[in-house]
Scaffold this motif. Structure first.
Motif, PDB file in Angstrom:
ATOM      1  N   SER A   1      29.263  46.800  41.493  1.00 34.01           N
ATOM      2  CA  SER A   1      29.873  46.440  42.780  1.00 34.01           C
ATOM      3  C   SER A   1      30.281  47.647  43.614  1.00 34.01           C
ATOM      4  O   SER A   1      30.431  47.543  44.825  1.00 34.01           O
ATOM      5  N   GLY A   2      30.518  48.782  42.957  1.00 30.65           N
ATOM      6  CA  GLY A   2      30.901  49.987  43.679  1.00 30.65           C
ATOM      7  C   GLY A   2      32.374  50.322  43.619  1.00 30.65           C
ATOM      8  O   GLY A   2      32.759  51.461  43.879  1.00 30.65           O
ATOM      9  N   SER A   3      33.223  49.329  43.306  1.00 35.56           N
ATOM     10  CA  SER A   3      34.661  49.613  43.231  1.00 35.56           C
ATOM     11  C   SER A   3      35.393  48.500  42.486  1.00 35.56           C
ATOM     12  O   SER A   3      34.908  47.375  42.401  1.00 35.56           O
ATOM     13  N   TYR A   4      36.568  48.850  41.985  1.00 35.57           N
ATOM     14  CA  TYR A   4      37.429  47.833  41.366  1.00 35.57           C
ATOM     15  C   TYR A   4      38.024  46.944  42.458  1.00 35.57           C
ATOM     16  O   TYR A   4      38.232  45.756  42.258  1.00 35.57           O
ATOM     17  N   GLU A   5      38.274  47.546  43.612  1.00 30.71           N
ATOM     18  CA  GLU A   5      38.872  46.771  44.710  1.00 30.71           C
ATOM     19  C   GLU A   5      37.989  45.587  45.096  1.00 30.71           C
ATOM     20  O   GLU A   5      38.489  44.505  45.407  1.00 30.71           O
ATOM     21  N   SER A   6      36.667  45.771  45.061  1.00 30.50           N
ATOM     22  CA  SER A   6      35.754  44.682  45.426  1.00 30.50           C
ATOM     23  C   SER A   6      35.828  43.515  44.441  1.00 30.50           C
ATOM     24  O   SER A   6      35.435  42.396  44.771  1.00 30.50           O
ATOM     25  N   LEU A   7      36.340  43.764  43.256  1.00 28.73           N
ATOM     26  CA  LEU A   7      36.476  42.726  42.221  1.00 28.73           C
ATOM     27  C   LEU A   7      37.854  42.076  42.229  1.00 28.73           C
ATOM     28  O   LEU A   7      38.093  41.114  41.518  1.00 28.73           O
ATOM     29  N   PHE A   8      38.753  42.606  43.034  1.00 29.28           N
ATOM     30  CA  PHE A   8      40.163  42.221  43.008  1.00 29.28           C
ATOM     31  C   PHE A   8      40.417  41.037  43.932  1.00 29.28           C
ATOM     32  O   PHE A   8      39.956  40.995  45.070  1.00 29.28           O
ATOM     33  N   SER A   9      41.187  40.073  43.444  1.00 31.76           N
ATOM     34  CA  SER A   9      41.534  38.895  44.233  1.00 31.76           C
ATOM     35  C   SER A   9      42.926  39.044  44.848  1.00 31.76           C
ATOM     36  O   SER A   9      43.924  39.126  44.131  1.00 31.76           O
ATOM     37  N   ARG A  10      42.955  39.046  46.157  1.00 26.81           N
ATOM     38  CA  ARG A  10      44.241  39.088  46.855  1.00 26.81           C
ATOM     39  C   ARG A  10      44.835  37.688  47.005  1.00 26.81           C
ATOM     40  O   ARG A  10      45.910  37.530  47.536  1.00 26.81           O
ATOM     41  N   ARG A  11      44.120  36.690  46.540  1.00 20.50           N
ATOM     42  CA  ARG A  11      44.617  35.306  46.567  1.00 20.50           C
ATOM     43  C   ARG A  11      45.487  34.979  45.350  1.00 20.50           C
ATOM     44  O   ARG A  11      46.107  33.927  45.307  1.00 20.50           O
ATOM     45  N   ALA A  12      45.491  35.868  44.381  1.00 18.20           N
ATOM     46  CA  ALA A  12      46.244  35.610  43.147  1.00 18.20           C
ATOM     47  C   ALA A  12      47.734  35.420  43.459  1.00 18.20           C
ATOM     48  O   ALA A  12      48.313  36.164  44.253  1.00 18.20           O
ATOM     49  N   LYS A  13      48.308  34.439  42.820  1.00 13.90           N
ATOM     50  CA  LYS A  13      49.726  34.152  43.003  1.00 13.90           C
ATOM     51  C   LYS A  13      50.587  35.384  42.671  1.00 13.90           C
ATOM     52  O   LYS A  13      51.545  35.696  43.379  1.00 13.90           O
ATOM     53  N   LEU A  14      50.209  36.080  41.616  1.00 17.06           N
ATOM     54  CA  LEU A  14      50.961  37.273  41.209  1.00 17.06           C
ATOM     55  C   LEU A  14      50.894  38.386  42.249  1.00 17.06           C
ATOM     56  O   LEU A  14      51.804  39.208  42.345  1.00 17.06           O
ATOM     57  N   TYR A  15      49.831  38.411  43.033  1.00 16.63           N
ATOM     58  CA  TYR A  15      49.689  39.423  44.088  1.00 16.63           C
ATOM     59  C   TYR A  15      50.829  39.280  45.087  1.00 16.63           C
ATOM     60  O   TYR A  15      51.458  40.263  45.480  1.00 16.63           O
TER      61      TYR A  15
ATOM     62  N   ASN B   1      43.730  48.399  36.428  1.00 16.86           N
ATOM     63  CA  ASN B   1      44.803  48.025  35.497  1.00 16.86           C
ATOM     64  C   ASN B   1      45.279  46.596  35.724  1.00 16.86           C
ATOM     65  O   ASN B   1      45.533  45.863  34.763  1.00 16.86           O
ATOM     66  N   LEU B   2      45.400  46.197  36.985  1.00 20.09           N
ATOM     67  CA  LEU B   2      45.861  44.834  37.283  1.00 20.09           C
ATOM     68  C   LEU B   2      44.854  43.790  36.811  1.00 20.09           C
ATOM     69  O   LEU B   2      45.229  42.771  36.235  1.00 20.09           O
ATOM     70  N   ILE B   3      43.567  44.050  37.032  1.00 10.41           N
ATOM     71  CA  ILE B   3      42.537  43.095  36.589  1.00 10.41           C
ATOM     72  C   ILE B   3      42.547  42.972  35.069  1.00 10.41           C
ATOM     73  O   ILE B   3      42.442  41.866  34.526  1.00 10.41           O
TER      74      ILE B   3
ATOM     75  N   PHE C   1      43.762  38.255  38.603  1.00 14.01           N
ATOM     76  CA  PHE C   1      43.459  39.304  39.572  1.00 14.01           C
ATOM     77  C   PHE C   1      41.950  39.526  39.760  1.00 14.01           C
ATOM     78  O   PHE C   1      41.549  40.264  40.652  1.00 14.01           O
ATOM     79  N   LEU C   2      41.118  38.910  38.929  1.00 12.04           N
ATOM     80  CA  LEU C   2      39.671  39.029  39.102  1.00 12.04           C
ATOM     81  C   LEU C   2      39.210  37.961  40.087  1.00 12.04           C
ATOM     82  O   LEU C   2      39.494  36.778  39.921  1.00 12.04           O
ATOM     83  N   SER C   3      38.507  38.383  41.117  1.00 12.88           N
ATOM     84  CA  SER C   3      37.939  37.439  42.074  1.00 12.88           C
ATOM     85  C   SER C   3      36.880  36.622  41.340  1.00 12.88           C
ATOM     86  O   SER C   3      35.991  37.181  40.717  1.00 12.88           O
ATOM     87  N   ARG C   4      36.983  35.305  41.401  1.00 13.09           N
ATOM     88  CA  ARG C   4      36.120  34.466  40.579  1.00 13.09           C
ATOM     89  C   ARG C   4      35.258  33.546  41.432  1.00 13.09           C
ATOM     90  O   ARG C   4      35.663  33.175  42.516  1.00 13.09           O
TER      91      ARG C   4
END
Length: 117
Positions: A48-62, A79-81, A87-90
């Motif tokens: 994907s090129g980055s961890y940020e691209s895999l990260f879900s900002r919709r997560a309740k914990l976010y 670390n968060l994922i 935290f993983l975009s699914r």
């Protein structure tokens, strides 16, 4: 390799999985009962090129942790994922070296089109 990282209790993930032709050719990994490993996450990041691209900002914990207001680094995203599956975009699908991240209609269409061509 054909693999999908998903959450079996997620209605959106189930809906997407039901749309994929030849789903039996995929290895499915429920990230809640079988958490992703650092090695698996590294493979996803390389595709994907980055961890940020895999990260879900919709997560309740976010939202609960106020992460929106913090300047997160690539290491923070990693670390968060690894810390919590939400935290993983699914879902994340890997098909013959291509990665499909999340549940946007464009991503799902590309994933399905890749299976029927």
């Amino acid at each position: 390799m054909k693999k999908i990282y998903h959450l079996k209790t997620c209605d959106t993930c189930r809906k997407i999985l039901n749309q994929i032709p030849d789903l039996d050719q995929f290895e499915l990994q429920d990230i809640k009962s079988d958490p992703i490993t650092a090695l698996q996450l590294e493979e996803m990041k390389n595709l994907s090129g980055s961890y940020e691209s895999l990260f879900s900002r919709r997560a309740k914990l976010y939202k609960e942790r106020g992460l929106k207001d913090k300047g997160l680094t690539e290491q923070d995203y990693k670390n968060l994922i690894l810390e919590h599956y939400t935290f993983l975009s699914r879902p994340v699908a890997i098909v013959e070296g291509r990665i499909f991240i999340g549940n946007s209609s464009k991503t799902v269409e590309e994933l399905i089109a890749g299976q029927t061509s």
